[in-house]
Design a protein around this motif. Sequence first.
Motif, PDB file in Angstrom:
ATOM      1  N   UNK A   7       0.793  -1.225   0.000  1.00 55.06           N
ATOM      2  CA  UNK A   7       0.000   0.000   0.000  1.00 55.06           C
ATOM      3  C   UNK A   7       0.828   1.279   0.000  1.00 55.06           C
ATOM      4  N   UNK A   8       2.133   1.210   0.063  1.00 56.26           N
ATOM      5  CA  UNK A   8       2.948   2.427   0.186  1.00 56.26           C
ATOM      6  C   UNK A   8       3.321   2.961  -1.198  1.00 56.26           C
ATOM      7  N   UNK A   9       2.888   4.193  -1.478  1.00 55.11           N
ATOM      8  CA  UNK A   9       3.175   4.834  -2.755  1.00 55.11           C
ATOM      9  C   UNK A   9       3.782   6.216  -2.488  1.00 55.11           C
ATOM     10  N   UNK A  10       4.974   6.451  -3.033  1.00 57.98           N
ATOM     11  CA  UNK A  10       5.641   7.750  -2.905  1.00 57.98           C
ATOM     12  C   UNK A  10       5.284   8.586  -4.131  1.00 57.98           C
ATOM     13  N   UNK A  25      -6.534  10.663  -4.783  1.00 60.35           N
ATOM     14  CA  UNK A  25      -6.977   9.522  -5.578  1.00 60.35           C
ATOM     15  C   UNK A  25      -6.466   8.214  -4.988  1.00 60.35           C
ATOM     16  N   UNK A  26      -5.182   8.168  -4.647  1.00 57.14           N
ATOM     17  CA  UNK A  26      -4.597   6.943  -4.107  1.00 57.14           C
ATOM     18  C   UNK A  26      -5.211   6.581  -2.761  1.00 57.14           C
ATOM     19  N   UNK A  27      -5.393   7.589  -1.913  1.00 57.18           N
ATOM     20  CA  UNK A  27      -5.953   7.313  -0.587  1.00 57.18           C
ATOM     21  C   UNK A  27      -7.426   6.936  -0.666  1.00 57.18           C
ATOM     22  N   UNK A  28      -8.105   7.358  -1.732  1.00 57.49           N
ATOM     23  CA  UNK A  28      -9.523   7.028  -1.883  1.00 57.49           C
ATOM     24  C   UNK A  28      -9.746   5.539  -2.117  1.00 57.49           C
ATOM     25  N   UNK A  29      -8.704   4.837  -2.552  1.00 53.66           N
ATOM     26  CA  UNK A  29      -8.820   3.390  -2.754  1.00 53.66           C
ATOM     27  C   UNK A  29      -8.008   2.617  -1.710  1.00 53.66           C
ATOM     28  N   UNK A 103       6.364   1.994 -15.791  1.00 54.50           N
ATOM     29  CA  UNK A 103       5.341   2.523 -16.690  1.00 54.50           C
ATOM     30  C   UNK A 103       5.615   4.005 -16.926  1.00 54.50           C
ATOM     31  N   UNK A 104       4.971   4.561 -17.943  1.00 51.33           N
ATOM     32  CA  UNK A 104       5.101   5.981 -18.273  1.00 51.33           C
ATOM     33  C   UNK A 104       3.716   6.463 -18.671  1.00 51.33           C
ATOM     34  N   UNK A 105       3.112   7.343 -17.868  1.00 48.23           N
ATOM     35  CA  UNK A 105       1.737   7.793 -18.077  1.00 48.23           C
ATOM     36  C   UNK A 105       1.721   9.292 -18.348  1.00 48.23           C
ATOM     37  N   UNK A 106       0.978   9.688 -19.382  1.00 48.22           N
ATOM     38  CA  UNK A 106       0.907  11.100 -19.752  1.00 48.22           C
ATOM     39  C   UNK A 106      -0.143  11.845 -18.939  1.00 48.22           C
ATOM     40  N   UNK A 107       0.180  13.102 -18.599  1.00 51.05           N
ATOM     41  CA  UNK A 107      -0.789  14.006 -17.984  1.00 51.05           C
ATOM     42  C   UNK A 107      -1.571  14.724 -19.090  1.00 51.05           C
ATOM     43  N   UNK A 108      -2.846  15.042 -18.857  1.00 49.59           N
ATOM     44  CA  UNK A 108      -3.628  14.642 -17.685  1.00 49.59           C
ATOM     45  C   UNK A 108      -3.953  13.156 -17.767  1.00 49.59           C
ATOM     46  N   UNK A 113      -6.488   4.238 -15.153  1.00 45.74           N
ATOM     47  CA  UNK A 113      -5.229   3.789 -15.748  1.00 45.74           C
ATOM     48  C   UNK A 113      -4.088   3.938 -14.751  1.00 45.74           C
ATOM     49  N   UNK A 114      -4.073   5.071 -14.049  1.00 49.89           N
ATOM     50  CA  UNK A 114      -3.026   5.294 -13.051  1.00 49.89           C
ATOM     51  C   UNK A 114      -3.128   4.282 -11.919  1.00 49.89           C
ATOM     52  N   UNK A 115      -4.331   4.069 -11.412  1.00 48.77           N
ATOM     53  CA  UNK A 115      -4.516   3.123 -10.313  1.00 48.77           C
ATOM     54  C   UNK A 115      -4.128   1.703 -10.736  1.00 48.77           C
ATOM     55  N   UNK A 116      -4.497   1.318 -11.947  1.00 52.67           N
ATOM     56  CA  UNK A 116      -4.132  -0.021 -12.436  1.00 52.67           C
ATOM     57  C   UNK A 116      -2.613  -0.165 -12.521  1.00 52.67           C
ATOM     58  N   UNK A 117      -1.953   0.876 -12.992  1.00 53.16           N
ATOM     59  CA  UNK A 117      -0.492   0.839 -13.114  1.00 53.16           C
ATOM     60  C   UNK A 117       0.159   0.727 -11.743  1.00 53.16           C
ATOM     61  N   UNK A 118      -0.350   1.487 -10.774  1.00 47.68           N
ATOM     62  CA  UNK A 118       0.195   1.433  -9.409  1.00 47.68           C
ATOM     63  C   UNK A 118       0.011   0.041  -8.813  1.00 47.68           C
ATOM     64  N   UNK A 119      -1.184  -0.509  -8.950  1.00 51.51           N
ATOM     65  CA  UNK A 119      -1.447  -1.836  -8.391  1.00 51.51           C
ATOM     66  C   UNK A 119      -0.556  -2.890  -9.042  1.00 51.51           C
ATOM     67  N   UNK A 120      -0.344  -2.760 -10.351  1.00 49.39           N
ATOM     68  CA  UNK A 120       0.523  -3.710 -11.055  1.00 49.39           C
ATOM     69  C   UNK A 120       1.952  -3.597 -10.545  1.00 49.39           C
ATOM     70  N   UNK A 121       2.426  -2.362 -10.379  1.00 51.59           N
ATOM     71  CA  UNK A 121       3.794  -2.159  -9.890  1.00 51.59           C
ATOM     72  C   UNK A 121       3.954  -2.715  -8.478  1.00 51.59           C
TER      73      UNK A 121
END
Length: 215
Positions: A7-10, A25-29, A103-108, A113-121
């Motif tokens: 659960x730790x994301x910097x 967003x991260x804390x909401x999940x 991964x490399x994600x474009x803003x905005x 997509x971001x949450x899926x990438x974080x969970x995968x990592x």
Amino acid sequence: MSPQVQQRVYVVDDDQGMLDSTVWLLESVGLKALPFTSGRAFLEACDEHSQGCVLLDVRMPGMGGLNVQDAMRTRGMQMPVIFVSGHADVPIVVRAFRAGAADFIEKPYNEQLLLDSVQHALSHVPAAAQSDPRLQLVQDRLASLTPRERDVLLPLVRGYTNREVAEQLDISVKTIDLYRSRVMKRMQADTLPELVGMAIAAGLVDALQLRDASR
């Protein structure tokens, strides 16, 4: 791997608004988000024993994301890095992935997509990093490699031939032979398959995405 580690994301971003929204967003999940407004602040707060993953902006004042990634590698910090940037030009993306970005994600960014990438990592963080002394030895050896040795190591363990690596790095095959020998010696690997096994165990490469490494 414990849930606490997962659960730790910097989150490292100099844009306070983007930083706040990403943390929310991260804390909401249910993830634990740790915010930093600069790469230096993040590096000062973490060391090679820190676990989790890193959301890292590319362009920041003082120390950009790619330099932070290089510093993490030099210090032996094995956390997966996900770059988030509004400037995803090809050379930056290539350099990020060559250095091991997850991964490399474009803003905005798309939130899911971001949450899926974080969970995968997080699911690919080496589980035994703190409990298996053999893996710690491997990570220590990886940390001892020079940037150029690391550049040679990654394509080698992915199954590319010396000639292909030489073409990728635009140097001679003879030079690749020299670097390969040095990498094998530093990693204390007697064979290429042994080296590949070390890279997989340390989370540098995905065993399902390797080419045929036989020579």
